[in-house]
Design a protein around this motif. Structure first.
Motif, PDB file in Angstrom:
ATOM      1  N   ALA A  14      23.612  28.261  -0.043  1.00  0.00           N
ATOM      2  CA  ALA A  14      24.600  27.384   0.600  1.00  0.00           C
ATOM      3  C   ALA A  14      24.249  27.163   2.064  1.00  0.00           C
ATOM      4  O   ALA A  14      24.307  26.035   2.570  1.00  0.00           O
ATOM      5  N   PHE A  15      23.883  28.236   2.761  1.00  0.00           N
ATOM      6  CA  PHE A  15      23.491  28.108   4.162  1.00  0.00           C
ATOM      7  C   PHE A  15      22.189  27.335   4.283  1.00  0.00           C
ATOM      8  O   PHE A  15      22.031  26.508   5.180  1.00  0.00           O
ATOM      9  N   GLN A  16      21.254  27.594   3.382  1.00  0.00           N
ATOM     10  CA  GLN A  16      19.974  26.887   3.431  1.00  0.00           C
ATOM     11  C   GLN A  16      20.185  25.383   3.317  1.00  0.00           C
ATOM     12  O   GLN A  16      19.618  24.605   4.084  1.00  0.00           O
ATOM     13  N   ALA A  17      21.039  24.986   2.383  1.00  0.00           N
ATOM     14  CA  ALA A  17      21.295  23.563   2.179  1.00  0.00           C
ATOM     15  C   ALA A  17      22.010  22.944   3.380  1.00  0.00           C
ATOM     16  O   ALA A  17      21.682  21.820   3.804  1.00  0.00           O
ATOM     17  N   ALA A  18      22.984  23.665   3.935  1.00  0.00           N
ATOM     18  CA  ALA A  18      23.738  23.144   5.081  1.00  0.00           C
ATOM     19  C   ALA A  18      22.832  22.982   6.294  1.00  0.00           C
ATOM     20  O   ALA A  18      22.895  21.965   7.004  1.00  0.00           O
ATOM     21  N   CYS A  19      21.976  23.976   6.533  1.00  0.00           N
ATOM     22  CA  CYS A  19      21.077  23.916   7.693  1.00  0.00           C
ATOM     23  C   CYS A  19      20.002  22.853   7.497  1.00  0.00           C
ATOM     24  O   CYS A  19      19.669  22.117   8.429  1.00  0.00           O
ATOM     25  N   GLU A  20      19.469  22.760   6.284  1.00  0.00           N
ATOM     26  CA  GLU A  20      18.448  21.742   6.011  1.00  0.00           C
ATOM     27  C   GLU A  20      19.003  20.338   6.237  1.00  0.00           C
ATOM     28  O   GLU A  20      18.314  19.468   6.782  1.00  0.00           O
ATOM     29  N   LYS A  21      20.233  20.123   5.822  1.00  0.00           N
ATOM     30  CA  LYS A  21      20.861  18.817   6.007  1.00  0.00           C
ATOM     31  C   LYS A  21      20.900  18.438   7.483  1.00  0.00           C
ATOM     32  O   LYS A  21      20.570  17.302   7.856  1.00  0.00           O
ATOM     33  N   GLU A  22      21.311  19.373   8.348  1.00  0.00           N
ATOM     34  CA  GLU A  22      21.412  19.073   9.779  1.00  0.00           C
ATOM     35  C   GLU A  22      20.040  18.906  10.421  1.00  0.00           C
ATOM     36  O   GLU A  22      19.841  18.032  11.273  1.00  0.00           O
ATOM     37  N   LEU A  23      19.078  19.713  10.023  1.00  0.00           N
ATOM     38  CA  LEU A  23      17.727  19.583  10.564  1.00  0.00           C
ATOM     39  C   LEU A  23      17.110  18.248  10.147  1.00  0.00           C
ATOM     40  O   LEU A  23      16.412  17.594  10.927  1.00  0.00           O
ATOM     41  N   ASN A  24      17.358  17.843   8.908  1.00  0.00           N
ATOM     42  CA  ASN A  24      16.865  16.552   8.435  1.00  0.00           C
ATOM     43  C   ASN A  24      17.486  15.393   9.208  1.00  0.00           C
ATOM     44  O   ASN A  24      16.805  14.411   9.532  1.00  0.00           O
ATOM     45  N   LEU A  25      18.777  15.515   9.506  1.00  0.00           N
ATOM     46  CA  LEU A  25      19.453  14.443  10.242  1.00  0.00           C
ATOM     47  C   LEU A  25      18.876  14.292  11.643  1.00  0.00           C
ATOM     48  O   LEU A  25      18.634  13.168  12.106  1.00  0.00           O
TER      49      LEU A  25
END
Length: 210
Positions: free
Chosen positions: A130-141
């Protein structure tokens, strides 16, 4: 105002109560990480009971990922000042973004320049999907926004050398996150500013602007 009246007011404003928990979580986790922060500490920081906590969030993980999402939204709103003027030269937009990044290192309270997304990525992404997905989303943005400005600059200014805007954007993202980590460890905001200035010079060197 009595404690009962205060409690009733919070119940009538669930969005504000939820935000109090997120704010408390961000403050604590930026200082001591996810594992070092307990639900009891979050409740105390937010001035709430555990009952109030679990009314809004299933567990600490759910609140932590909500805090990462809030941090990303807050950060994007600040960075957006760089590109809000669509008539501005995209290279100048990038310069504005570097200035904003440097501004984060000049806080009047002299607190370390840290990022919730970067900290949670380092601590949690290898073990918590869950944290991996949330952090990846923000880094991608972040990377997408920078790549967009680089692409626009490439159309307006002749490149000095061939480069992929997305690859450069990921390089800048990595440099930014890594600089905050090293700056926090070495207790040096100047180190972060120096790295950002080098990044700016690197980006400007990609284009023929004379």
């Amino acid at each position: 105002m009595s404690k009962k009246a205060t409690s009733s007011k919070r119940e009538r404003d669930p969005a504000a109560t939820r935000q109090r928990l997120i704010d408390a979580t961000v403050r604590l986790m930026l200082q001591q990480g996810f594992s070092g922060t307990s639900v009891d500490q979050i409740c105390k920081e937010a001035g709430m009971t555990k009952g109030g906590f679990f009314h809004h969030f299933e567990n600490k993980e759910a609140l932590g990922t909500a805090a990462v999402e809030w941090w990303g939204q807050m950060g994007t709103a600040l960075y957006a000042e760089a590109w809000k003027d669509t008539a501005l030269d995209p290279l100048d937009q990038l310069r504005r973004m570097f200035d904003i990044m440097i501004g984060f290192t000049r806080r009047p309270d002299e607190a370390a320049c840290v990022c919730m997304v970067g900290m949670m990525s380092q601590e949690m992404s290898a073990t918590n999907p869950a944290f991996q997905a949330a952090c990846e989303k923000e880094l991608n943005l972040w990377t997408t926004n920078v790549a967009r400005m680089l692409t626009a600059a490439k159309k307006l200014h002749k490149p000095e050398t061939k480069f992929d805007p997305v690859q450069v954007a990921w390089f800048l993202n990595s440099l930014w996150q890594g600089s905050m980590l090293v700056g926090k460890t070495c207790r040096s905001q100047e180190l972060i500013r120096h790295n950002i200035k080098l990044a700016r010079a690197y980006v400007e060197g990609l284009f023929q602007t004379n």
